[in-house]
Design an enzyme around this catalytic site. Structure first.
Site, PDB file in Angstrom:
ATOM      1  N   GLU A 155       2.368   9.173 -14.618  1.00  0.00           N
ATOM      2  CA  GLU A 155       1.054   9.252 -14.690  1.00  0.00           C
ATOM      3  C   GLU A 155       0.467  10.871 -14.725  1.00  0.00           C
ATOM      4  O   GLU A 155       1.273  11.611 -14.297  1.00  0.00           O
ATOM      5  CB  GLU A 155       0.220   8.546 -13.511  1.00  0.00           C
ATOM      6  CG  GLU A 155       0.554   7.195 -13.519  1.00  0.00           C
ATOM      7  CD  GLU A 155       0.170   6.317 -12.299  1.00  0.00           C
ATOM      8  OE1 GLU A 155      -0.616   6.993 -11.373  1.00  0.00           O
ATOM      9  OE2 GLU A 155       0.370   5.237 -12.335  1.00  0.00           O
TER      10      GLU A 155
ATOM     11  N   HIS B 237      -5.302   4.199 -13.052  1.00  0.00           N
ATOM     12  CA  HIS B 237      -5.078   3.970 -11.588  1.00  0.00           C
ATOM     13  C   HIS B 237      -6.181   4.185 -10.813  1.00  0.00           C
ATOM     14  O   HIS B 237      -6.422   4.746  -9.908  1.00  0.00           O
ATOM     15  CB  HIS B 237      -4.046   4.981 -11.253  1.00  0.00           C
ATOM     16  CG  HIS B 237      -3.193   4.579 -10.053  1.00  0.00           C
ATOM     17  ND1 HIS B 237      -1.819   4.965  -9.780  1.00  0.00           N
ATOM     18  CD2 HIS B 237      -3.542   3.799  -9.020  1.00  0.00           C
ATOM     19  CE1 HIS B 237      -1.277   4.384  -8.551  1.00  0.00           C
ATOM     20  NE2 HIS B 237      -2.381   3.718  -8.159  1.00  0.00           N
TER      21      HIS B 237
HETATM   22  P1  NAI Z   1       1.584  -5.774   0.688  1.00  0.00           P
HETATM   23  O1  NAI Z   1       2.851  -5.011   1.363  1.00  0.00           O
HETATM   24  O2  NAI Z   1       0.627  -6.527   1.336  1.00  0.00           O
HETATM   25  O3  NAI Z   1       2.352  -7.078  -0.444  1.00  0.00           O
HETATM   26  C1  NAI Z   1       3.177  -6.964  -1.098  1.00  0.00           C
HETATM   27  C2  NAI Z   1       3.949  -8.380  -1.097  1.00  0.00           C
HETATM   28  O4  NAI Z   1       5.199  -8.334  -2.138  1.00  0.00           O
HETATM   29  C3  NAI Z   1       4.822  -8.502   0.084  1.00  0.00           C
HETATM   30  O5  NAI Z   1       4.157  -9.999   0.626  1.00  0.00           O
HETATM   31  C4  NAI Z   1       6.229  -8.513  -0.095  1.00  0.00           C
HETATM   32  O6  NAI Z   1       6.878  -9.713   0.656  1.00  0.00           O
HETATM   33  C5  NAI Z   1       6.224  -8.995  -1.570  1.00  0.00           C
HETATM   34  N1  NAI Z   1       7.462  -8.592  -2.335  1.00  0.00           N
HETATM   35  C6  NAI Z   1       8.178  -7.375  -1.913  1.00  0.00           C
HETATM   36  N2  NAI Z   1       9.078  -7.329  -2.957  1.00  0.00           N
HETATM   37  C7  NAI Z   1       9.180  -8.561  -3.618  1.00  0.00           C
HETATM   38  C8  NAI Z   1      10.092  -8.913  -4.677  1.00  0.00           C
HETATM   39  N3  NAI Z   1      11.056  -8.439  -5.093  1.00  0.00           N
HETATM   40  N4  NAI Z   1       9.606 -10.008  -5.292  1.00  0.00           N
HETATM   41  C9  NAI Z   1       8.483 -10.675  -4.966  1.00  0.00           C
HETATM   42  N5  NAI Z   1       7.714 -10.293  -3.831  1.00  0.00           N
HETATM   43  C10 NAI Z   1       7.918  -9.205  -3.356  1.00  0.00           C
HETATM   44  O7  NAI Z   1       1.003  -4.825  -0.442  1.00  0.00           O
HETATM   45  P2  NAI Z   1      -0.479  -4.848  -1.136  1.00  0.00           P
HETATM   46  O8  NAI Z   1      -1.389  -3.961  -0.224  1.00  0.00           O
HETATM   47  O9  NAI Z   1      -0.705  -6.087  -1.292  1.00  0.00           O
HETATM   48  O10 NAI Z   1      -0.158  -3.973  -2.507  1.00  0.00           O
HETATM   49  C11 NAI Z   1       0.538  -4.289  -3.556  1.00  0.00           C
HETATM   50  C12 NAI Z   1       0.930  -3.189  -4.459  1.00  0.00           C
HETATM   51  O11 NAI Z   1      -0.254  -2.834  -4.948  1.00  0.00           O
HETATM   52  C13 NAI Z   1       1.847  -2.425  -3.817  1.00  0.00           C
HETATM   53  O12 NAI Z   1       2.421  -1.763  -4.768  1.00  0.00           O
HETATM   54  C14 NAI Z   1       0.651  -0.973  -3.749  1.00  0.00           C
HETATM   55  O13 NAI Z   1       1.148   0.201  -3.911  1.00  0.00           O
HETATM   56  C15 NAI Z   1      -0.243  -1.484  -4.915  1.00  0.00           C
HETATM   57  N6  NAI Z   1      -1.780  -0.824  -5.036  1.00  0.00           N
HETATM   58  C16 NAI Z   1      -2.100  -0.353  -6.139  1.00  0.00           C
HETATM   59  C17 NAI Z   1      -3.716   0.017  -6.101  1.00  0.00           C
HETATM   60  C18 NAI Z   1      -4.028   0.501  -7.245  1.00  0.00           C
HETATM   61  O14 NAI Z   1      -5.076   1.478  -7.106  1.00  0.00           O
HETATM   62  N7  NAI Z   1      -3.737   0.309  -8.606  1.00  0.00           N
HETATM   63  C19 NAI Z   1      -4.293   0.347  -4.809  1.00  0.00           C
HETATM   64  C20 NAI Z   1      -3.777  -0.357  -3.794  1.00  0.00           C
HETATM   65  C21 NAI Z   1      -2.346  -0.854  -3.721  1.00  0.00           C
END
Ligand code: NAI
Length: 411
Positions: A263, A286
Protein backbone atom coordinates in the site's frame (compact mmCIF):
# COMPACT_ATOMS: atom_id res chain seq x y z
CA UNK A 1 -1.61 10.31 51.06
CA UNK A 2 -1.37 13.31 48.76
CA UNK A 3 -1.74 12.13 45.17
CA UNK A 4 0.35 14.24 42.82
CA UNK A 5 -1.54 15.18 39.67
CA UNK A 6 -0.43 12.85 36.92
CA UNK A 7 0.55 14.16 33.51
CA UNK A 8 -0.64 12.80 30.15
CA UNK A 9 1.00 13.78 26.87
CA UNK A 10 -1.16 13.10 23.79
CA UNK A 11 0.39 13.63 20.36
CA UNK A 12 -0.98 13.28 16.78
CA UNK A 13 -4.29 15.06 17.31
CA UNK A 14 -5.98 12.43 19.46
CA UNK A 15 -9.79 12.63 19.60
CA UNK A 16 -11.15 15.30 22.01
CA UNK A 17 -13.30 12.63 23.69
CA UNK A 18 -10.15 10.96 24.99
CA UNK A 19 -8.74 14.29 26.20
CA UNK A 20 -11.98 14.99 28.08
CA UNK A 21 -12.02 11.55 29.74
CA UNK A 22 -8.44 11.87 30.95
CA UNK A 23 -9.02 15.43 32.20
CA UNK A 24 -12.15 14.27 34.08
CA UNK A 25 -10.07 11.51 35.66
CA UNK A 26 -7.77 14.19 37.08
CA UNK A 27 -4.89 14.17 34.61
CA UNK A 28 -3.07 17.26 33.50
CA UNK A 29 -3.34 16.74 29.73
CA UNK A 30 -1.01 18.25 27.14
CA UNK A 31 -2.01 17.74 23.52
CA UNK A 32 0.02 18.18 20.34
CA UNK A 33 -1.41 18.11 16.82
CA UNK A 34 1.62 16.59 15.08
CA UNK A 35 3.72 13.49 15.62
CA UNK A 36 7.11 13.90 17.31
CA UNK A 37 10.36 12.59 15.90
CA UNK A 38 12.11 10.00 18.15
CA UNK A 39 14.68 12.48 19.53
CA UNK A 40 12.00 15.18 20.13
CA UNK A 41 9.87 12.59 21.88
CA UNK A 42 12.75 11.40 24.07
CA UNK A 43 13.39 15.01 25.15
CA UNK A 44 9.79 15.52 26.31
CA UNK A 45 9.10 12.38 28.31
CA UNK A 46 10.51 13.21 31.76
CA UNK A 47 7.57 13.81 34.12
CA UNK A 48 5.06 12.19 31.73
CA UNK A 49 3.00 9.39 33.30
CA UNK A 50 0.79 8.52 30.33
CA UNK A 51 1.72 8.87 26.69
CA UNK A 52 -0.84 8.72 23.86
CA UNK A 53 0.22 8.31 20.23
CA UNK A 54 -1.29 7.21 16.90
CA UNK A 55 0.42 5.40 14.06
CA UNK A 56 3.01 8.00 12.94
CA UNK A 57 5.02 8.27 16.17
CA UNK A 58 7.83 5.74 16.55
CA UNK A 59 8.45 4.80 20.17
CA UNK A 60 11.98 3.47 20.39
CA UNK A 61 13.93 1.85 23.18
CA UNK A 62 15.81 5.15 23.61
CA UNK A 63 12.58 7.14 24.03
CA UNK A 64 11.29 4.64 26.60
CA UNK A 65 14.60 4.73 28.47
CA UNK A 66 14.26 8.51 28.78
CA UNK A 67 10.79 8.21 30.38
CA UNK A 68 11.41 7.22 34.01
CA UNK A 69 7.92 8.30 35.10
CA UNK A 70 6.00 6.62 32.29
CA UNK A 71 3.35 4.23 33.65
CA UNK A 72 1.55 3.31 30.41
CA UNK A 73 1.45 3.96 26.69
CA UNK A 74 -1.78 4.23 24.67
CA UNK A 75 -1.80 3.65 20.91
CA UNK A 76 -4.98 5.44 19.82
CA UNK A 77 -5.23 3.26 16.72
CA UNK A 78 -5.37 -0.42 15.79
CA UNK A 79 -1.74 -1.37 15.11
CA UNK A 80 1.17 -1.27 17.58
CA UNK A 81 4.11 -1.89 15.18
CA UNK A 82 5.32 1.67 15.78
CA UNK A 83 6.23 0.81 19.38
CA UNK A 84 9.19 -1.24 20.58
CA UNK A 85 6.87 -3.52 22.56
CA UNK A 86 9.66 -5.70 23.94
CA UNK A 87 11.49 -2.72 25.46
CA UNK A 88 8.24 -1.37 26.90
CA UNK A 89 7.61 -4.77 28.50
CA UNK A 90 11.12 -4.95 29.94
CA UNK A 91 10.75 -1.45 31.41
CA UNK A 92 7.37 -2.32 32.97
CA UNK A 93 5.26 -0.14 30.65
CA UNK A 94 2.02 -1.75 29.45
CA UNK A 95 0.87 -0.72 25.95
CA UNK A 96 -2.80 -0.51 25.00
CA UNK A 97 -4.60 -0.16 21.65
CA UNK A 98 -8.17 -0.36 20.37
CA UNK A 99 -8.36 -3.34 18.04
CA UNK A 100 -12.14 -3.62 17.84
CA UNK A 101 -13.36 -0.02 17.86
CA UNK A 102 -13.88 0.03 14.10
CA UNK A 103 -15.61 -3.35 13.75
CA UNK A 104 -18.99 -1.86 12.87
CA UNK A 105 -17.47 0.57 10.35
CA UNK A 106 -15.84 -2.29 8.40
CA UNK A 107 -19.02 -4.38 8.55
CA UNK A 108 -21.11 -1.52 7.15
CA UNK A 109 -18.64 -0.93 4.31
CA UNK A 110 -18.90 -4.60 3.34
CA UNK A 111 -22.72 -4.48 3.38
CA UNK A 112 -22.64 -1.45 1.07
CA UNK A 113 -20.23 -3.24 -1.26
CA UNK A 114 -22.42 -6.35 -1.52
CA UNK A 115 -25.18 -4.24 -3.12
CA UNK A 116 -22.74 -2.13 -5.14
CA UNK A 117 -21.18 -5.23 -6.73
CA UNK A 118 -24.51 -6.89 -7.37
CA UNK A 119 -25.75 -3.79 -9.24
CA UNK A 120 -22.40 -2.83 -10.83
CA UNK A 121 -22.78 0.58 -9.16
CA UNK A 122 -19.11 1.52 -9.39
CA UNK A 123 -19.17 1.21 -13.18
CA UNK A 124 -22.55 2.92 -13.65
CA UNK A 125 -21.52 5.84 -11.47
CA UNK A 126 -18.26 6.29 -13.36
CA UNK A 127 -20.07 6.18 -16.72
CA UNK A 128 -22.58 8.85 -15.71
CA UNK A 129 -19.72 11.02 -14.42
CA UNK A 130 -18.19 10.64 -17.88
CA UNK A 131 -21.48 11.75 -19.48
CA UNK A 132 -22.54 8.23 -20.60
CA UNK A 133 -26.13 7.07 -20.01
CA UNK A 134 -26.02 3.24 -19.99
CA UNK A 135 -29.18 1.75 -18.48
CA UNK A 136 -28.25 -1.89 -17.84
CA UNK A 137 -30.18 -4.65 -16.13
CA UNK A 138 -28.40 -7.69 -17.59
CA UNK A 139 -25.99 -9.11 -15.00
CA UNK A 140 -27.50 -6.96 -12.20
CA UNK A 141 -29.21 -8.72 -9.30
CA UNK A 142 -31.07 -8.24 -6.05
CA UNK A 143 -29.17 -9.59 -3.05
CA UNK A 144 -32.31 -11.06 -1.47
CA UNK A 145 -32.09 -14.86 -1.36
CA UNK A 146 -28.43 -14.98 -2.44
CA UNK A 147 -25.76 -16.72 -0.35
CA UNK A 148 -23.05 -14.77 1.46
CA UNK A 149 -19.98 -16.76 2.54
CA UNK A 150 -17.96 -15.23 5.38
CA UNK A 151 -14.38 -16.45 5.84
CA UNK A 152 -13.27 -15.64 9.39
CA UNK A 153 -16.25 -15.26 11.74
CA UNK A 154 -14.67 -13.04 14.39
CA UNK A 155 -15.66 -9.54 15.46
CA UNK A 156 -16.17 -8.18 11.93
CA UNK A 157 -17.28 -11.37 10.17
CA UNK A 158 -20.07 -12.09 12.65
CA UNK A 159 -21.35 -8.46 12.47
CA UNK A 160 -21.46 -8.73 8.68
CA UNK A 161 -23.44 -11.96 9.09
CA UNK A 162 -26.07 -10.32 11.30
CA UNK A 163 -26.50 -7.29 9.02
CA UNK A 164 -26.58 -9.38 5.82
CA UNK A 165 -29.25 -11.70 7.16
CA UNK A 166 -31.45 -8.66 7.85
CA UNK A 167 -31.28 -7.85 4.11
CA UNK A 168 -32.50 -11.33 3.18
CA UNK A 169 -29.19 -13.00 2.39
CA UNK A 170 -28.56 -16.60 3.38
CA UNK A 171 -25.35 -16.56 5.42
CA UNK A 172 -22.76 -19.32 5.75
CA UNK A 173 -19.32 -19.01 7.33
CA UNK A 174 -16.03 -20.84 7.71
CA UNK A 175 -13.68 -20.32 10.66
CA UNK A 176 -10.79 -22.40 11.99
CA UNK A 177 -12.11 -21.86 15.53
CA UNK A 178 -15.52 -23.09 16.70
CA UNK A 179 -17.85 -20.08 16.62
CA UNK A 180 -21.39 -19.63 17.87
CA UNK A 181 -23.53 -18.81 14.80
CA UNK A 182 -25.52 -15.54 15.09
CA UNK A 183 -29.19 -15.64 14.00
CA UNK A 184 -29.62 -18.21 11.23
CA UNK A 185 -26.00 -17.99 10.04
CA UNK A 186 -24.63 -21.46 9.38
CA UNK A 187 -21.13 -22.82 9.94
CA UNK A 188 -19.52 -24.89 7.15
CA UNK A 189 -16.77 -27.47 7.62
CA UNK A 190 -14.37 -26.33 4.91
CA UNK A 191 -13.40 -23.28 2.90
CA UNK A 192 -14.09 -25.34 -0.24
CA UNK A 193 -17.73 -25.92 0.82
CA UNK A 194 -18.15 -22.18 1.37
CA UNK A 195 -16.64 -21.22 -1.98
CA UNK A 196 -18.86 -23.73 -3.81
CA UNK A 197 -22.08 -22.34 -2.29
CA UNK A 198 -21.52 -18.59 -2.10
CA UNK A 199 -22.68 -15.85 -4.46
CA UNK A 200 -20.58 -13.40 -2.41
CA UNK A 201 -17.40 -14.29 -0.53
CA UNK A 202 -16.13 -11.82 2.07
CA UNK A 203 -12.81 -12.26 3.90
CA UNK A 204 -12.36 -11.33 7.57
CA UNK A 205 -9.30 -13.30 8.68
CA UNK A 206 -6.09 -11.93 10.25
CA UNK A 207 -2.77 -11.82 8.39
CA UNK A 208 -1.04 -15.07 9.41
CA UNK A 209 1.13 -17.68 7.75
CA UNK A 210 -2.01 -19.80 7.20
CA UNK A 211 -4.04 -16.97 5.62
CA UNK A 212 -1.20 -15.77 3.36
CA UNK A 213 -2.51 -16.30 -0.18
CA UNK A 214 -5.48 -18.30 1.15
CA UNK A 215 -7.53 -17.00 -1.81
CA UNK A 216 -5.13 -18.11 -4.56
CA UNK A 217 -5.77 -19.40 -8.08
CA UNK A 218 -7.24 -22.82 -7.01
CA UNK A 219 -9.59 -21.25 -4.42
CA UNK A 220 -10.78 -18.57 -6.84
CA UNK A 221 -11.40 -21.32 -9.43
CA UNK A 222 -13.44 -23.12 -6.75
CA UNK A 223 -15.87 -20.18 -6.43
CA UNK A 224 -19.24 -20.24 -8.24
CA UNK A 225 -18.81 -18.75 -11.71
CA UNK A 226 -19.66 -15.03 -11.60
CA UNK A 227 -19.57 -14.81 -7.78
CA UNK A 228 -18.12 -11.70 -6.14
CA UNK A 229 -15.12 -11.40 -3.82
CA UNK A 230 -14.74 -8.79 -1.08
CA UNK A 231 -11.50 -8.26 0.84
CA UNK A 232 -11.40 -5.71 3.65
CA UNK A 233 -9.15 -7.85 5.86
CA UNK A 234 -5.44 -7.85 4.99
CA UNK A 235 -3.75 -7.46 1.61
CA UNK A 236 -1.72 -10.67 1.86
CA UNK A 237 -4.82 -12.88 1.97
CA UNK A 238 -5.64 -12.65 -1.76
CA UNK A 239 -3.42 -13.43 -4.74
CA UNK A 240 -4.09 -10.21 -6.65
CA UNK A 241 -2.77 -11.46 -10.00
CA UNK A 242 -5.04 -14.54 -9.80
CA UNK A 243 -8.02 -12.33 -8.91
CA UNK A 244 -7.33 -9.93 -11.79
CA UNK A 245 -7.14 -12.88 -14.23
CA UNK A 246 -10.38 -14.36 -12.86
CA UNK A 247 -12.21 -11.05 -13.29
CA UNK A 248 -10.92 -10.70 -16.83
CA UNK A 249 -12.14 -14.24 -17.65
CA UNK A 250 -15.57 -13.76 -15.99
CA UNK A 251 -14.91 -16.46 -13.34
CA UNK A 252 -15.30 -13.69 -10.75
CA UNK A 253 -18.18 -11.27 -11.40
CA UNK A 254 -16.63 -8.38 -9.50
CA UNK A 255 -14.57 -7.52 -6.46
CA UNK A 256 -14.36 -4.92 -3.73
CA UNK A 257 -10.85 -4.54 -2.35
CA UNK A 258 -9.80 -2.24 0.51
CA UNK A 259 -6.40 -3.73 1.39
CA UNK A 260 -3.40 -4.64 -0.77
CA UNK A 261 -0.13 -6.58 -0.45
CA UNK A 262 1.69 -3.25 -0.93
CA UNK A 263 0.00 0.00 0.00
CA UNK A 264 1.26 3.54 -0.71
CA UNK A 265 2.80 5.27 2.31
CA UNK A 266 0.81 8.44 1.81
CA UNK A 267 -1.36 10.56 -0.47
CA UNK A 268 1.57 11.68 -2.61
CA UNK A 269 2.58 8.11 -3.58
CA UNK A 270 1.06 6.49 -6.68
CA UNK A 271 -1.05 3.34 -6.39
CA UNK A 272 -0.28 0.52 -8.82
CA UNK A 273 -2.28 -2.72 -9.07
CA UNK A 274 -3.39 -5.17 -11.78
CA UNK A 275 -6.91 -4.58 -10.45
CA UNK A 276 -7.05 -0.98 -11.68
CA UNK A 277 -9.57 -0.29 -14.46
CA UNK A 278 -11.12 -3.76 -14.46
CA UNK A 279 -14.92 -3.97 -14.78
CA UNK A 280 -17.04 -4.06 -11.62
CA UNK A 281 -14.07 -3.69 -9.31
CA UNK A 282 -14.37 -1.29 -6.39
CA UNK A 283 -11.00 -0.19 -5.03
CA UNK A 284 -10.78 1.78 -1.79
CA UNK A 285 -7.65 3.05 0.02
CA UNK A 286 -7.77 0.98 3.24
CA UNK A 287 -10.68 2.96 4.67
CA UNK A 288 -12.72 0.05 6.05
CA UNK A 289 -12.42 1.30 9.62
CA UNK A 290 -12.12 5.01 8.86
CA UNK A 291 -15.18 6.77 10.28
CA UNK A 292 -15.76 9.55 12.79
CA UNK A 293 -17.50 7.06 15.07
CA UNK A 294 -14.56 4.67 15.00
CA UNK A 295 -12.15 7.52 15.87
CA UNK A 296 -14.34 8.51 18.81
CA UNK A 297 -14.61 4.89 20.00
CA UNK A 298 -10.85 4.43 19.74
CA UNK A 299 -10.37 7.55 21.88
CA UNK A 300 -12.81 6.32 24.49
CA UNK A 301 -11.54 2.73 24.55
CA UNK A 302 -7.84 3.55 24.92
CA UNK A 303 -8.42 6.39 27.44
CA UNK A 304 -10.57 4.03 29.53
CA UNK A 305 -7.88 1.32 29.49
CA UNK A 306 -5.28 3.89 30.63
CA UNK A 307 -7.48 5.24 33.44
CA UNK A 308 -8.25 1.70 34.69
CA UNK A 309 -4.54 0.92 34.69
CA UNK A 310 -3.75 4.01 36.74
CA UNK A 311 -6.68 3.55 39.16
CA UNK A 312 -6.51 -0.19 39.75
CA UNK A 313 -3.54 -1.64 37.87
CA UNK A 314 -5.77 -3.48 35.39
CA UNK A 315 -3.79 -4.61 32.35
CA UNK A 316 -6.51 -6.59 30.57
CA UNK A 317 -6.30 -5.82 26.84
CA UNK A 318 -2.66 -4.73 27.01
CA UNK A 319 -0.74 -6.04 23.99
CA UNK A 320 2.67 -6.53 25.67
CA UNK A 321 1.97 -7.31 29.30
CA UNK A 322 0.67 -10.11 31.52
CA UNK A 323 -3.09 -9.50 31.79
CA UNK A 324 -4.36 -8.96 35.35
CA UNK A 325 -7.68 -7.64 36.60
CA UNK A 326 -8.56 -7.71 40.31
CA UNK A 327 -11.69 -5.85 41.53
CA UNK A 328 -10.93 -3.07 44.04
CA UNK A 329 -12.13 -3.67 47.62
CA UNK A 330 -12.92 -0.55 49.70
CA UNK A 331 -10.60 -0.06 52.67
CA UNK A 332 -7.71 -2.06 51.20
CA UNK A 333 -4.52 -0.63 49.74
CA UNK A 334 -3.11 -1.97 46.53
CA UNK A 335 0.55 -2.44 45.73
CA UNK A 336 1.47 -3.00 42.07
CA UNK A 337 4.84 -4.51 41.25
CA UNK A 338 6.46 -5.33 37.94
CA UNK A 339 9.53 -7.50 38.36
CA UNK A 340 11.98 -9.63 36.44
CA UNK A 341 10.53 -13.12 36.12
CA UNK A 342 13.00 -15.10 38.25
CA UNK A 343 12.35 -17.58 41.07
CA UNK A 344 11.70 -16.35 44.62
CA UNK A 345 10.13 -12.91 44.05
CA UNK A 346 6.82 -13.76 45.70
CA UNK A 347 8.65 -15.09 48.79
CA UNK A 348 10.64 -11.84 49.10
CA UNK A 349 7.49 -9.74 48.69
CA UNK A 350 5.50 -11.71 51.27
CA UNK A 351 8.38 -11.44 53.74
CA UNK A 352 8.39 -7.63 53.34
CA UNK A 353 4.61 -7.48 53.90
CA UNK A 354 4.83 -9.42 57.17
CA UNK A 355 7.78 -7.30 58.36
CA UNK A 356 5.53 -4.24 58.07
CA UNK A 357 2.54 -5.87 59.85
CA UNK A 358 0.46 -6.04 56.71
CA UNK A 359 -2.01 -8.78 55.84
CA UNK A 360 -2.49 -9.88 52.24
CA UNK A 361 -6.18 -9.96 51.33
CA UNK A 362 -5.78 -10.48 47.60
CA UNK A 363 -2.78 -11.35 45.45
CA UNK A 364 -2.71 -12.01 41.72
CA UNK A 365 0.47 -12.74 39.84
CA UNK A 366 0.68 -13.14 36.11
CA UNK A 367 3.89 -13.67 34.18
CA UNK A 368 5.30 -13.83 30.69
CA UNK A 369 8.75 -14.99 29.58
CA UNK A 370 10.57 -11.94 30.94
CA UNK A 371 8.45 -10.16 33.57
CA UNK A 372 6.00 -10.84 36.37
CA UNK A 373 3.15 -8.50 37.29
CA UNK A 374 1.90 -8.67 40.86
CA UNK A 375 -1.28 -7.00 42.08
CA UNK A 376 -1.60 -7.24 45.85
CA UNK A 377 -4.27 -5.89 48.23
CA UNK A 378 -3.23 -5.23 51.82
CA UNK A 379 -5.17 -4.72 55.03
CA UNK A 380 -3.37 -3.61 58.14
CA UNK A 381 -3.80 -4.31 61.82
CA UNK A 382 -5.96 -1.91 63.84
CA UNK A 383 -4.19 1.32 64.69
CA UNK A 384 -1.77 1.27 61.76
CA UNK A 385 -2.29 3.74 58.93
CA UNK A 386 -3.04 1.74 55.81
CA UNK A 387 -1.61 3.94 53.10
CA UNK A 388 1.57 4.45 55.09
CA UNK A 389 2.05 0.70 55.49
CA UNK A 390 1.36 0.10 51.81
CA UNK A 391 3.82 2.88 50.98
CA UNK A 392 6.51 1.36 53.21
CA UNK A 393 5.90 -2.10 51.71
CA UNK A 394 6.14 -0.66 48.19
CA UNK A 395 9.33 1.23 49.05
CA UNK A 396 11.00 -1.98 50.24
CA UNK A 397 9.78 -4.00 47.26
CA UNK A 398 11.24 -1.29 45.02
CA UNK A 399 14.65 -1.96 46.61
CA UNK A 400 14.63 -5.65 45.56
CA UNK A 401 17.09 -6.43 42.75
CA UNK A 402 14.21 -7.98 40.82
CA UNK A 403 12.15 -4.77 40.86
CA UNK A 404 11.25 -2.97 37.63
CA UNK A 405 8.38 -0.72 38.73
CA UNK A 406 6.33 -0.48 41.93
CA UNK A 407 3.54 1.86 42.97
CA UNK A 408 0.63 2.10 45.39
CA UNK A 409 -3.06 2.61 44.63
CA UNK A 410 -5.34 3.66 47.46
CA UNK A 411 -8.91 2.28 47.26
P1 NAI B 1 -10.98 -11.23 14.80
O1 NAI B 1 -9.71 -11.69 15.40
O2 NAI B 1 -12.10 -10.85 15.68
O3 NAI B 1 -11.54 -12.38 13.80
C1 NAI B 1 -10.73 -13.11 12.91
C2 NAI B 1 -11.35 -14.50 12.74
O4 NAI B 1 -10.63 -15.20 11.74
C3 NAI B 1 -11.28 -15.34 14.02
O5 NAI B 1 -12.56 -15.84 14.33
C4 NAI B 1 -10.30 -16.46 13.65
O6 NAI B 1 -10.59 -17.69 14.30
C5 NAI B 1 -10.51 -16.56 12.15
N1 NAI B 1 -9.41 -17.17 11.44
C6 NAI B 1 -8.08 -17.08 11.69
N2 NAI B 1 -7.39 -17.81 10.78
C7 NAI B 1 -8.30 -18.37 9.95
C8 NAI B 1 -8.20 -19.22 8.83
N3 NAI B 1 -7.01 -19.63 8.37
N4 NAI B 1 -9.34 -19.61 8.23
C9 NAI B 1 -10.55 -19.21 8.69
N5 NAI B 1 -10.71 -18.40 9.76
C10 NAI B 1 -9.59 -17.99 10.37
O7 NAI B 1 -10.59 -10.06 13.79
P2 NAI B 1 -11.52 -8.88 13.26
O8 NAI B 1 -11.50 -7.74 14.19
O9 NAI B 1 -12.83 -9.45 12.86
O10 NAI B 1 -10.70 -8.43 11.96
C11 NAI B 1 -10.66 -9.26 10.81
C12 NAI B 1 -9.66 -8.68 9.80
O11 NAI B 1 -10.05 -7.36 9.43
C13 NAI B 1 -8.23 -8.56 10.35
O12 NAI B 1 -7.33 -8.96 9.34
C14 NAI B 1 -8.06 -7.07 10.57
O13 NAI B 1 -6.72 -6.69 10.47
C15 NAI B 1 -8.90 -6.51 9.44
N6 NAI B 1 -9.34 -5.12 9.61
C16 NAI B 1 -9.34 -4.31 8.50
C17 NAI B 1 -9.74 -2.99 8.60
C18 NAI B 1 -9.78 -2.11 7.40
O14 NAI B 1 -9.62 -0.90 7.53
N7 NAI B 1 -10.01 -2.64 6.22
C19 NAI B 1 -10.11 -2.40 9.90
C20 NAI B 1 -10.19 -3.37 10.98
C21 NAI B 1 -9.78 -4.68 10.82
Amino acid sequence: MVQTRKKALLVENIHPGAVALLAQAGFEVETLKAALKPDEMAARLAGVHLLGIRSKTQITQAALASAPDLIALGCFCIGTNQVDLGSANALGVPVFNAPFSNTRSVAELVIGEIIMLSRQLGDRSREVHEGKWRKVSAGCFEVRGKTLGIVGYGHIGSQVGVLAEAMGLRVVFFDVATKLPMGNNRSLATLGDLLEQSDFVTLHVPATRETHGMMGEPQIAGMKRGAYLINASRGTVVDIAALAAAIASGQVGGAAVDVYPEEPEGASDAFASPLRNLPNVILTPHIGGSTEEAQEMIGREVATSLIKLIDSGTTTASVNFPNVELPMTPGLHRVLNVHRNVPGVLGDVNHIVSQHGGNIRGQTLSTDASIGYLVMDLEVTAGAEGVAVAGAVAADIAKLVTNIKTRVVAS
